[in-house]
Write a protein that holds these residues in place. Sequence first.
Motif, PDB file in Angstrom:
ATOM      1  N   LEU A 176       0.808  -1.222   0.000  1.00 51.25           N
ATOM      2  CA  LEU A 176       0.000   0.000   0.000  1.00 51.25           C
ATOM      3  C   LEU A 176       0.842   1.273   0.000  1.00 51.25           C
ATOM      4  O   LEU A 176       0.318   2.352  -0.265  1.00 51.25           O
ATOM      5  CB  LEU A 176      -0.928   0.010   1.221  1.00 51.25           C
ATOM      6  CG  LEU A 176      -2.022  -1.069   1.257  1.00 51.25           C
ATOM      7  CD1 LEU A 176      -2.863  -0.932   2.510  1.00 51.25           C
ATOM      8  CD2 LEU A 176      -2.909  -0.983   0.017  1.00 51.25           C
ATOM      9  N   LYS A 177       2.125   1.164   0.294  1.00 52.74           N
ATOM     10  CA  LYS A 177       2.969   2.358   0.383  1.00 52.74           C
ATOM     11  C   LYS A 177       3.220   2.965  -0.993  1.00 52.74           C
ATOM     12  O   LYS A 177       3.461   2.252  -1.974  1.00 52.74           O
ATOM     13  CB  LYS A 177       4.298   1.991   1.045  1.00 52.74           C
ATOM     14  CG  LYS A 177       5.193   3.193   1.325  1.00 52.74           C
ATOM     15  CD  LYS A 177       6.460   2.758   2.048  1.00 52.74           C
ATOM     16  CE  LYS A 177       7.350   3.949   2.365  1.00 52.74           C
ATOM     17  NZ  LYS A 177       8.598   3.522   3.048  1.00 52.74           N
ATOM     18  N   ASN A 178       3.166   4.282  -1.066  1.00 55.56           N
ATOM     19  CA  ASN A 178       3.487   5.025  -2.291  1.00 55.56           C
ATOM     20  C   ASN A 178       2.703   4.522  -3.509  1.00 55.56           C
ATOM     21  O   ASN A 178       3.222   4.498  -4.625  1.00 55.56           O
ATOM     22  CB  ASN A 178       4.993   4.953  -2.591  1.00 55.56           C
ATOM     23  CG  ASN A 178       5.825   5.638  -1.530  1.00 55.56           C
ATOM     24  OD1 ASN A 178       5.335   6.501  -0.814  1.00 55.56           O
ATOM     25  ND2 ASN A 178       7.082   5.262  -1.419  1.00 55.56           N
ATOM     26  N   SER A 179       1.478   4.099  -3.291  1.00 59.89           N
ATOM     27  CA  SER A 179       0.569   3.669  -4.381  1.00 59.89           C
ATOM     28  C   SER A 179       1.106   2.482  -5.171  1.00 59.89           C
ATOM     29  O   SER A 179       0.767   2.288  -6.335  1.00 59.89           O
ATOM     30  CB  SER A 179       0.309   4.841  -5.338  1.00 59.89           C
ATOM     31  OG  SER A 179      -0.224   5.952  -4.663  1.00 59.89           O
ATOM     32  N   ARG A 180       1.923   1.633  -4.526  1.00 59.65           N
ATOM     33  CA  ARG A 180       2.475   0.484  -5.253  1.00 59.65           C
ATOM     34  C   ARG A 180       1.387  -0.517  -5.620  1.00 59.65           C
ATOM     35  O   ARG A 180       1.521  -1.236  -6.615  1.00 59.65           O
ATOM     36  CB  ARG A 180       3.543  -0.208  -4.404  1.00 59.65           C
ATOM     37  CG  ARG A 180       4.801   0.634  -4.194  1.00 59.65           C
ATOM     38  CD  ARG A 180       5.779  -0.054  -3.280  1.00 59.65           C
ATOM     39  NE  ARG A 180       6.808   0.872  -2.809  1.00 59.65           N
ATOM     40  CZ  ARG A 180       7.336   0.835  -1.594  1.00 59.65           C
ATOM     41  NH1 ARG A 180       6.948  -0.086  -0.731  1.00 59.65           N
ATOM     42  NH2 ARG A 180       8.250   1.708  -1.240  1.00 59.65           N
ATOM     43  N   HIS A 181       0.329  -0.606  -4.831  1.00 64.70           N
ATOM     44  CA  HIS A 181      -0.775  -1.503  -5.164  1.00 64.70           C
ATOM     45  C   HIS A 181      -1.374  -1.159  -6.516  1.00 64.70           C
ATOM     46  O   HIS A 181      -1.847  -2.026  -7.244  1.00 64.70           O
ATOM     47  CB  HIS A 181      -1.853  -1.425  -4.078  1.00 64.70           C
ATOM     48  CG  HIS A 181      -2.449  -0.060  -3.915  1.00 64.70           C
ATOM     49  ND1 HIS A 181      -3.599   0.325  -4.544  1.00 64.70           N
ATOM     50  CD2 HIS A 181      -2.024   1.007  -3.198  1.00 64.70           C
ATOM     51  CE1 HIS A 181      -3.872   1.584  -4.219  1.00 64.70           C
ATOM     52  NE2 HIS A 181      -2.937   2.023  -3.410  1.00 64.70           N
ATOM     53  N   TYR A 182      -1.344   0.132  -6.871  1.00 64.23           N
ATOM     54  CA  TYR A 182      -1.838   0.572  -8.178  1.00 64.23           C
ATOM     55  C   TYR A 182      -0.787   0.353  -9.259  1.00 64.23           C
ATOM     56  O   TYR A 182      -1.083  -0.119 -10.358  1.00 64.23           O
ATOM     57  CB  TYR A 182      -2.227   2.043  -8.083  1.00 64.23           C
ATOM     58  CG  TYR A 182      -2.504   2.718  -9.408  1.00 64.23           C
ATOM     59  CD1 TYR A 182      -3.650   2.413 -10.140  1.00 64.23           C
ATOM     60  CD2 TYR A 182      -1.622   3.662  -9.927  1.00 64.23           C
ATOM     61  CE1 TYR A 182      -3.905   3.031 -11.352  1.00 64.23           C
ATOM     62  CE2 TYR A 182      -1.873   4.284 -11.137  1.00 64.23           C
ATOM     63  CZ  TYR A 182      -3.014   3.963 -11.843  1.00 64.23           C
ATOM     64  OH  TYR A 182      -3.263   4.569 -13.041  1.00 64.23           O
ATOM     65  N   GLN A 183       0.468   0.659  -8.938  1.00 71.67           N
ATOM     66  CA  GLN A 183       1.535   0.564  -9.934  1.00 71.67           C
ATOM     67  C   GLN A 183       1.827  -0.878 -10.326  1.00 71.67           C
ATOM     68  O   GLN A 183       2.228  -1.136 -11.463  1.00 71.67           O
ATOM     69  CB  GLN A 183       2.795   1.245  -9.385  1.00 71.67           C
ATOM     70  CG  GLN A 183       2.627   2.749  -9.181  1.00 71.67           C
ATOM     71  CD  GLN A 183       3.751   3.358  -8.367  1.00 71.67           C
ATOM     72  OE1 GLN A 183       4.779   2.725  -8.143  1.00 71.67           O
ATOM     73  NE2 GLN A 183       3.548   4.594  -7.908  1.00 71.67           N
ATOM     74  N   ARG A 231      -2.865  11.523 -13.031  1.00 73.59           N
ATOM     75  CA  ARG A 231      -2.293  10.598 -12.062  1.00 73.59           C
ATOM     76  C   ARG A 231      -0.845  10.949 -11.747  1.00 73.59           C
ATOM     77  O   ARG A 231      -0.379  10.733 -10.627  1.00 73.59           O
ATOM     78  CB  ARG A 231      -2.409   9.160 -12.587  1.00 73.59           C
ATOM     79  CG  ARG A 231      -3.837   8.619 -12.458  1.00 73.59           C
ATOM     80  CD  ARG A 231      -4.197   7.588 -13.503  1.00 73.59           C
ATOM     81  NE  ARG A 231      -5.565   7.108 -13.340  1.00 73.59           N
ATOM     82  CZ  ARG A 231      -6.654   7.806 -13.646  1.00 73.59           C
ATOM     83  NH1 ARG A 231      -6.530   9.038 -14.126  1.00 73.59           N
ATOM     84  NH2 ARG A 231      -7.868   7.314 -13.460  1.00 73.59           N
ATOM     85  N   VAL A 269       0.764   9.141  -8.263  1.00 75.75           N
ATOM     86  CA  VAL A 269       0.602   7.687  -8.324  1.00 75.75           C
ATOM     87  C   VAL A 269       1.130   7.104  -9.628  1.00 75.75           C
ATOM     88  O   VAL A 269       1.251   5.898  -9.762  1.00 75.75           O
ATOM     89  CB  VAL A 269      -0.878   7.286  -8.126  1.00 75.75           C
ATOM     90  CG1 VAL A 269      -1.379   7.769  -6.782  1.00 75.75           C
ATOM     91  CG2 VAL A 269      -1.749   7.822  -9.251  1.00 75.75           C
ATOM     92  N   TRP A 270       1.399   7.968 -10.626  1.00 75.27           N
ATOM     93  CA  TRP A 270       2.010   7.519 -11.885  1.00 75.27           C
ATOM     94  C   TRP A 270       3.432   8.065 -11.917  1.00 75.27           C
ATOM     95  O   TRP A 270       3.654   9.230 -12.212  1.00 75.27           O
ATOM     96  CB  TRP A 270       1.213   8.020 -13.081  1.00 75.27           C
ATOM     97  CG  TRP A 270       1.650   7.387 -14.376  1.00 75.27           C
ATOM     98  CD1 TRP A 270       2.775   7.684 -15.093  1.00 75.27           C
ATOM     99  CD2 TRP A 270       0.995   6.334 -15.089  1.00 75.27           C
ATOM    100  NE1 TRP A 270       2.865   6.887 -16.200  1.00 75.27           N
ATOM    101  CE2 TRP A 270       1.776   6.046 -16.226  1.00 75.27           C
ATOM    102  CE3 TRP A 270      -0.187   5.608 -14.878  1.00 75.27           C
ATOM    103  CZ2 TRP A 270       1.413   5.069 -17.149  1.00 75.27           C
ATOM    104  CZ3 TRP A 270      -0.538   4.635 -15.790  1.00 75.27           C
ATOM    105  CH2 TRP A 270       0.261   4.377 -16.911  1.00 75.27           C
TER     106      TRP A 270
END
Length: 611
Positions: free
Chosen positions: A133-140, A435, A440-441
Amino acid sequence: MLRVTAEWPALLLRRSGADTGERKSRDLLRRFWNSAAGFWGQYGTPVSWFLSGALLFIVLLNLAASYGMNVWHRVIFDALQASDSDTVLLLSMLYVPLLAASVLLSVMQTCARMTMQRRWRAWLNNLLIDRWLKNSRHYQLNLVGGPHKNPEGRIADDVRIATEAPIDFATGVTTAVLSAATFIAVLWTIGGAFTFHVLGMVITIPGFLVVAAVIYAVVATGSMFLIGRRLVTVSENKNQAEAEYRYLLTRVRENGEGIALLKGEDEERSGVDKSFKSVLRAWRDVCIQSMRTTIVSQTSGYIAPILPIILCAPKFLDNAMTLGEVMQAASAFTIVQSALNWLVDNYPRLAEWAASARRVASLELALDGLERAESRHSGRIARGGGKDAALRLRDVSVTLGDGTAVVEGADVAIRPGEKVLLTGDSGAGKSILARALAGVWPWGRGDIEIAAGGKLLVLPQRPYVPMGTLRRAVNYPHAAHSRSVAESAKVLEKVELGHLAGRLDEEGPWDQILSGGEKQRLAFARLFLHRPDIIVLDEATAALDTRSQNRMMRLLSREFTDATVVSIGHRAELAAFHQRKIVLERRRTGAKLVDEDGGPPRLTAITNTTD
């Protein structure tokens, strides 16, 4: 000869591929242990060492109880052979406390083992969740390639298997080694040497029961390795197929409305059937391997109790061994076999553990890659604080994870309180740019500067509605009780959702209950609660009709006179609520930001700039 020569390179390639696969498997298991062993390292707690010590102590006590049971068997059968009724009665009475002690120790061992498994799983689960969840890694992670699909399945299922099995294995191996050492001594003492005649020669085998136990264990273990060598691979394939099937069903549930409206059930059923067939094929492979390993384990289970009795029969018939010694030897032989064949009995589970540990390690390697990229800042957009502009892009290029340019050389400054409309063709990269502004991007280059202390909030086209109460959805990402019911109801009234104010503490599938327009109104309600300094609207009114859109934008202009607003949209009516317009033009080398007149965006919008 020609045929052999032609096939030789192919054989070498297959061999090389197999070696590479084995190295990769070892590397993944090593990576898993590097992180998971931290439970006992500098990141662990003293409780982990206390539980480990307690478990070892209980194993030793259990071993003593097993030895006591073994001696009891010899004594009672000797008493039966001698028709000693007093001794038989005494031993019968002694059996009850001995049994109670053994059961109590087994319960204590189960408690200690499962407590350590639970705590280790919690520790590793928290470690992975924090990193994920850190630094939006779940999205990346969804945007980069690699063997880390379905991270939620790896965290929920594979972490459980990967932390449960090693504790069982460590307990089993320790018990097996100590039991083997103890009862091999028993076998050596009771069995003694066995002498027989062959072709006029006298052959004596010292400790013949020990020799027989070792030979039997080597044959059984070797057979298991030979027959079940592919079990690790097929178990990993089965776990991956199961995870993908579960993910597909979750997707159908989450997108039920779109599927239902398009009448896409038949197509979805086709996809579900295809995925489920992969699961069945994987299970078939596991079944075939399990059948093979069952042949070895079941055969071993039937032979082990009978073999020592057959081996001891000649000495018993010659009165060289008593009945009690025969039964004690049979009991000890079974325990030794169980210890030496521990791998035979646990190989299927060991294979399942290796598959799960490698899946966890694959996720960790993907997170490692993102962390390294964050620390190097190479190929990533830099973010920092600005002085004069509320939002400043300095030669920002946004790329895909593979380096393909989406937006090229964006250079623009937006002053505090300015309202800017960003338009462009669909697919030009506007949402990706939004983004990137949100952080987050990360892929690309250049610098994005945000005014010091400035709070930025992005409203996406499809707002996220969390599970739980409506009050939680309104206050998200803050806690549900961070605002009072009255405050939450007030903002709902403001965005024309007052009819829902009485249901704030009602739990339900709000993501399915609310329409697209209501979700976008809900996102505006969050704005009024969180009061950001910089607002990025990414098609945030696309689901609203023109009248509702205009009312939301007028409300936004009135409530946030000092806030900086960057709106991404296509509707011409949006221009009336903004002070200037920037166009993202699609080009072969990457989209470019230009002003309405086709020139570069003005940089003179900031007063007292040092640029």
